[in-house]
Design an enzyme around this catalytic site. Structure first.
Site, short mmCIF file in Angstrom:
data_model
loop_
_atom_site.label_atom_id
_atom_site.label_comp_id
_atom_site.label_asym_id
_atom_site.label_seq_id
_atom_site.Cartn_x
_atom_site.Cartn_y
_atom_site.Cartn_z
N LYS A 145 3.76 6.37 4.59
CA LYS A 145 3.14 5.05 4.43
C LYS A 145 3.12 4.29 5.75
CE LYS A 145 5.07 4.97 -0.18
NZ LYS A 145 6.16 4.40 -0.99
N ARG B 115 5.53 -12.41 3.01
CA ARG B 115 6.84 -12.11 2.44
C ARG B 115 7.82 -11.59 3.48
NH1 ARG B 115 7.21 -8.45 -2.93
NH2 ARG B 115 9.47 -8.48 -2.95
N PRO C 59 0.80 -1.22 0.00
CA PRO C 59 0.00 0.00 0.00
C PRO C 59 0.83 1.27 0.00
CG PRO C 59 -0.15 -1.11 2.13
CD PRO C 59 0.66 -1.98 1.24
N GLU C 60 0.32 2.26 -0.69
CA GLU C 60 0.90 3.60 -0.69
C GLU C 60 0.00 4.48 0.18
OE1 GLU C 60 1.75 4.98 -4.66
OE2 GLU C 60 2.00 2.95 -5.39
N ARG D 294 13.35 0.28 -10.50
CA ARG D 294 11.91 -0.01 -10.50
C ARG D 294 11.35 0.31 -11.87
NH1 ARG D 294 9.88 1.19 -5.42
NH2 ARG D 294 8.13 -0.08 -6.08
#
Length: 273
Positions: free
Chosen positions: A63, A113, A2-3, A263
């Site tokens: 965040k 993760r 999530p941002e 990225r």
DNA sequence: ACGGAAACCTGGACGC
DNA sequence: TGCGTCCAGGTTTCCG
């Protein structure tokens, strides 16, 4: 994953479930989520400080999701795959890394993760990652002028500056790409080369994209009782993100993917200049 | 001080 | 089906 908009939506949705409630117990099932460095042992122990404390409220910085207690704070960072799951008394715990037990149920932090992190803090600023956060796009202070101050003198690509948490707090790969598309600015441009007009457009676009994303994150709001819950707004709202090879809905050119800072960056070579 | 790359983890998608 | 490879909406740390 999530941002800013997603974390904001999580904070607003979880608050009514836990505000005013007392934490009966903390359970650290997978200690890695409380570690900062490979041999850190202090982080995991300090989480026990949350036991018997009452929740004052829930908020977001960048965040980070913060739970304010009547003494101290819990700081969560979801990174790429962390999320909250709520278990009421009847349901057994699924895969949970860190749990807060309330009289009404259990708030589980889940991250298969194991990149996400939870910390206990006296004050939020005790975490360097929080203390150094830059301007928040949802704040009243966020403006073209403030953004100009951030971009001025930076030779880095504008996309990397927008994603730099010490400059602007909360933007990630998706909403940065969408904001630059909205403002018709090429993500590869050196930050310092943006004109005053472009900078104002970009600030407006960032604020608009983030607010619209937040709205869609709250409609429907996250359903923490469903372990499979997740936001779908990214796919629905994206105009360029993860759309390499498809046509731009604004000018018809083919959307490209390039690499920046390790990225993926998506943009339209037709209308982003 | 600054910027780039690697490290941290694991699962899923894809190609052969 | 099985295996290798690549990718992932993030942050920190290391290195030149």
């Amino acid at each position: 994953m999530p941002e800013l908009p997603e974390v904001e939506a999580i904070a607003r949705t979880i608050e009514p479930l836990i505000a005013g409630r007392r934490i009966l117990a903390t359970r650290l099932l997978h200690p890695i989520v409380a570690r900062n460095s490979p041999c850190d042992t202090d982080g995991p122990l300090s989480l026990a400080n949350a036991r018997a404390r009452k929740v004052i409220g829930v908020c977001r910085r960048g965040k980070y999701l913060l739970i304010e207690l009547d003494r101290g704070w819990l700081a969560y960072h979801f990174r790429l795959s962390g999320q909250f799951v709520w278990y009421d008394r009847r349901r057994p715990l699924g895969h949970v890394d860190f749990a807060l037990d309330f009289p009404s149920g259990t708030l589980g932090f889940v991250d298969e993760r194991h990149l996400g992190r939870v910390r206990w803090l006296d004050r939020p600023e005790d975490l360097p990652g929080i203390a150094r956060l830059g301007l928040d796009p949802l704040s009243r202070d966020f403006s073209g002028e403030r953004l100009a101050g951030v971009l001025r003198g930076s030779r880095r690509p504008v996309k990397l500056v927008l994603m730099d948490q010490e400059k602007i707090a909360g933007l990630g790969n998706i909403w940065t790409a969408e904001s630059l598309w909205q403002a018709r600015i090429d993500p590869r441009r050196r930050a310092e080369t943006l004109s005053g007009r472009e900078t104002r457009d970009l600030a407006r676009s960032v604020a608009r994209v983030v607010r619209r994303a937040l709205k869609s994150c709250l409609d429907p709001a996250p359903d923490f009782r469903n372990p499979e819950w997740w936001f779908e707004n990214g796919d629905k709202m994206a105009r360029v993100y993860a759309r390499e090879g498809r046509r731009c809905g604004r000018c018809g050119a083919v959307i490209r993917r390039v690499e920046q800072g390790g990225r993926s960056t998506y943009f339209c070579p037709g209308c982003q200049r």
